[in-house]
Design a protein around this motif. Structure first.
Motif, PDB file in Angstrom:
ATOM      1  N   LYS A 232       2.305   4.625   1.425  1.00  0.00           N
ATOM      2  CA  LYS A 232       1.457   3.718   0.649  1.00  0.00           C
ATOM      3  C   LYS A 232       2.296   2.672  -0.089  1.00  0.00           C
ATOM      4  O   LYS A 232       1.918   1.494  -0.166  1.00  0.00           O
ATOM      5  CB  LYS A 232       0.618   4.518  -0.359  1.00  0.00           C
ATOM      6  CG  LYS A 232      -0.513   5.308   0.263  1.00  0.00           C
ATOM      7  CD  LYS A 232      -1.543   4.399   0.891  1.00  0.00           C
ATOM      8  CE  LYS A 232      -2.733   5.185   1.439  1.00  0.00           C
ATOM      9  NZ  LYS A 232      -3.715   4.304   2.107  1.00  0.00           N
ATOM     10  N   VAL A 233       3.439   3.120  -0.618  1.00  0.00           N
ATOM     11  CA  VAL A 233       4.312   2.183  -1.335  1.00  0.00           C
ATOM     12  C   VAL A 233       4.934   1.188  -0.366  1.00  0.00           C
ATOM     13  O   VAL A 233       4.932  -0.023  -0.593  1.00  0.00           O
ATOM     14  CB  VAL A 233       5.404   2.949  -2.100  1.00  0.00           C
ATOM     15  CG1 VAL A 233       6.439   1.970  -2.665  1.00  0.00           C
ATOM     16  CG2 VAL A 233       4.797   3.770  -3.216  1.00  0.00           C
ATOM     17  N   ALA A 237       2.214  -1.568  -1.433  1.00  0.00           N
ATOM     18  CA  ALA A 237       2.441  -1.670  -2.878  1.00  0.00           C
ATOM     19  C   ALA A 237       2.054  -3.060  -3.392  1.00  0.00           C
ATOM     20  O   ALA A 237       2.221  -4.069  -2.692  1.00  0.00           O
ATOM     21  CB  ALA A 237       3.910  -1.385  -3.204  1.00  0.00           C
ATOM     22  N   ARG A 238       1.534  -3.115  -4.601  1.00  0.00           N
ATOM     23  CA  ARG A 238       1.150  -4.406  -5.188  1.00  0.00           C
ATOM     24  C   ARG A 238       2.374  -5.253  -5.494  1.00  0.00           C
ATOM     25  O   ARG A 238       2.330  -6.485  -5.425  1.00  0.00           O
ATOM     26  CB  ARG A 238       0.340  -4.175  -6.463  1.00  0.00           C
ATOM     27  CG  ARG A 238      -1.013  -3.524  -6.208  1.00  0.00           C
ATOM     28  CD  ARG A 238      -1.808  -3.409  -7.496  1.00  0.00           C
ATOM     29  NE  ARG A 238      -3.134  -2.845  -7.246  1.00  0.00           N
ATOM     30  CZ  ARG A 238      -4.037  -2.646  -8.191  1.00  0.00           C
ATOM     31  NH1 ARG A 238      -3.765  -2.986  -9.462  1.00  0.00           N
ATOM     32  NH2 ARG A 238      -5.210  -2.136  -7.884  1.00  0.00           N
ATOM     33  N   LEU A 242       8.577  -3.714  -3.619  1.00  0.00           N
ATOM     34  CA  LEU A 242       8.382  -2.327  -3.208  1.00  0.00           C
ATOM     35  C   LEU A 242       7.825  -2.199  -1.791  1.00  0.00           C
ATOM     36  O   LEU A 242       7.868  -1.110  -1.216  1.00  0.00           O
ATOM     37  CB  LEU A 242       7.438  -1.622  -4.190  1.00  0.00           C
ATOM     38  CG  LEU A 242       7.962  -1.425  -5.613  1.00  0.00           C
ATOM     39  CD1 LEU A 242       6.904  -0.729  -6.466  1.00  0.00           C
ATOM     40  CD2 LEU A 242       9.255  -0.621  -5.610  1.00  0.00           C
ATOM     41  N   ARG A 243       7.320  -3.286  -1.240  1.00  0.00           N
ATOM     42  CA  ARG A 243       6.778  -3.235   0.120  1.00  0.00           C
ATOM     43  C   ARG A 243       7.939  -3.320   1.118  1.00  0.00           C
ATOM     44  O   ARG A 243       8.233  -4.361   1.700  1.00  0.00           O
ATOM     45  CB  ARG A 243       5.756  -4.348   0.341  1.00  0.00           C
ATOM     46  CG  ARG A 243       4.495  -4.184  -0.489  1.00  0.00           C
ATOM     47  CD  ARG A 243       3.363  -5.068   0.027  1.00  0.00           C
ATOM     48  NE  ARG A 243       3.652  -6.479  -0.098  1.00  0.00           N
ATOM     49  CZ  ARG A 243       3.397  -7.226  -1.181  1.00  0.00           C
ATOM     50  NH1 ARG A 243       2.832  -6.645  -2.249  1.00  0.00           N
ATOM     51  NH2 ARG A 243       3.698  -8.511  -1.205  1.00  0.00           N
TER      52      ARG A 243
END
Length: 437
Positions: A232-233, A237-238, A242-243
């Motif tokens: 998910k990260v 990630a927002r 982190l993406r």
């Protein structure tokens, strides 16, 4: 001895780069060549300073092989394209070959080797340990019969097209990914038998409730949670930094491997299962993404290096006394496992198995899945672990027996893997052309 280790490591790295390309047009895989190179190196004067004792050097052997298996499990988990949803009965059925091999073939192999060993005069605890150590197929040495890299997301239009064409490779890959963790309860049973004078119902209940069920559940859960969270990260990630998938930071595969294994072991679960399920969970988070191929490539390179290093050392050790305690019992059990017990148990498990497309597996496909139960680095790890946790009177005999079985498997399966898989792929392609006509 340190300079020799540098030499062996250098040879392993060099051969890791050269051998796959050198042998790509030959009906031979790299593992048999590496073992022969190790045997040759061990016969030279340069190896005179080596005093490899697997019993005394058990902790080193255990940790090196442990890391090798962990990396291989992460690679297999990332490579398997076929999705699994535990909430969907149809999805679970698509993994039917794996469940059959785990539920039927592996217990039959453990029981078969243990009973044959006991009949040959081996102590019950030792016979059970030998069966447990040699039962799981190896994710490290079986690359020639397993699925390749993750499918290119641009090569398919829908998820239904993924990984349906080669049931043989899928079955062997999924089995190797799962049974390395599922063999542990039986290793613990052998340790318990060796350290307890009399087993009672309380010991059996504890083994079933914790070692057979509890630790498996913890390992699977830890892997799913870690894989889901990291996936998910990395993909959604927002925060842009982190993406990691967008940046192609493939070392996330190693971070996921270590985190999943550590979390499972701290909680008391089976770390091998956790790593494999973690890889499946990361893959499921965003299945159609080229990032999986990048992570798989990093893991594959490390796996290849460690595998060839282990095989070189195994070859050197064999020429330096590792087979000193080999006798007719060990040789007979190895031959029986490779040529009789595993193929028979595999054929029994796969009877009537259907592919996801609805047709039954052909007899040749079932025979290939049953026969290619490669033994390898995982067996070395389990034996080193068990001998380090209990006193087995025939420990040195066990090392000779396991080493001989691995070499037998490496040679037989390594020579036959390429021609057999090419033959099956050719027949599958011919059937496909006939269906189109």
């Amino acid at each position: 001895m340190a300079d020799l280790l540098y030499l062996v490591a250098g040879l392993a790295l060099l051969l890791a780069v050269i051998l796959p390309r050198l042998l790509q047009h030959v009906w031979l895989s790299p593992p048999p060549v590496l073992v022969l190179v190790g045997l040759g190196l061990g016969a030279t004067p340069i190896a005179d300073r080596v005093r490899f004792d697997p019993v005394k050097n058990g902790p080193i052997v255990e940790h090196v092989t442990e890391l090798t298996v962990l990396i291989a499990l992460m690679g297999v988990g990332l490579a398997i394209d076929r999705p699994i949803d535990l909430r969907s009965l149809a999805s679970i059925r698509r993994w039917s070959p794996a469940w059959r091999l785990l539920a039927v073939t592996m217990p039959l192999c453990i029981a078969g080797v243990a009973l044959l060993g006991w009949a040959a005069g081996i102590a019950p605890a030792t016979a059970l340990l030998l069966g447990a150590v040699l039962a799981p197929t190896d994710p490290v040495l079986a690359s020639d019969v397993q699925v390749g890299a993750p499918t290119d997301p641009d090569a398919v239009e829908s998820i239904e097209e993924i990984d349906e064409h080669d049931e043989v490779r899928f079955a062997l890959s999924s089995e190797a990914g799962l049974n390395d963790g599922l063999a542990f309860p039986f290793v613990y049973a052998a340790i318990l038998l060796a350290t307890t004078s009399a087993l009672g119902w309380g010991d059996l209940a504890h083994w079933v409730s914790w070692y057979l069920l509890g630790k498996i559940a913890v390992g699977v859960l830890a892997g799913l949670v870690v894989g889901w969270g990291l996936g998910k990260v990395a993909f959604g990630a927002r925060s842009e930094p982190l993406r990691l998938a967008e940046h192609g930071e493939s070392l996330l595969a190693l971070a996921a491997l270590l985190t999943a294994y550590g979390a499972s072991e701290v909680c008391g679960g089976y770390g091998f299962l956790s790593v494999f399920t973690c890889a499946l969970s990361v893959r499921a988070t965003e299945r159609h993404h080229e990032y999986h191929r990048a992570m798989h490539e990093v893991v594959e390179r490390l796996e290849r290096l460690l595998t060839l290093l282990v095989l070189l050392v195994l070859g050197v050790a064999m020429s330096r006394g590792l087979l000193a305690h080999l006798d007719w019992r060990a040789a007979g059990l190895a031959l029986a496992l490779v040529f009789v017990v595993r193929p028979a148990a595999g054929m029994a498990a796969l009877a009537g198995t259907r592919s996801p497309s609805g047709g039954r597996l052909t007899g040749r496909e079932r025979l290939a899945i049953a026969f290619f139960g490669v033994r390898g680095v995982g067996s070395v790890y389990y034996l080193a672990y068990a001998v380090g946790h209990a006193d087995f009177a025939e420990a040195r005999w066990l090392w000779s027996a396991v080493a001989f079985t691995i070499v037998l498997s490496v040679i037989v399966h390594g020579v036959l893997a390429t021609p057999v898989m090419r033959h099956l792929e050719g027949r599958r392609a011919a059937r496909g052309r006939l269906a189109l006509d």
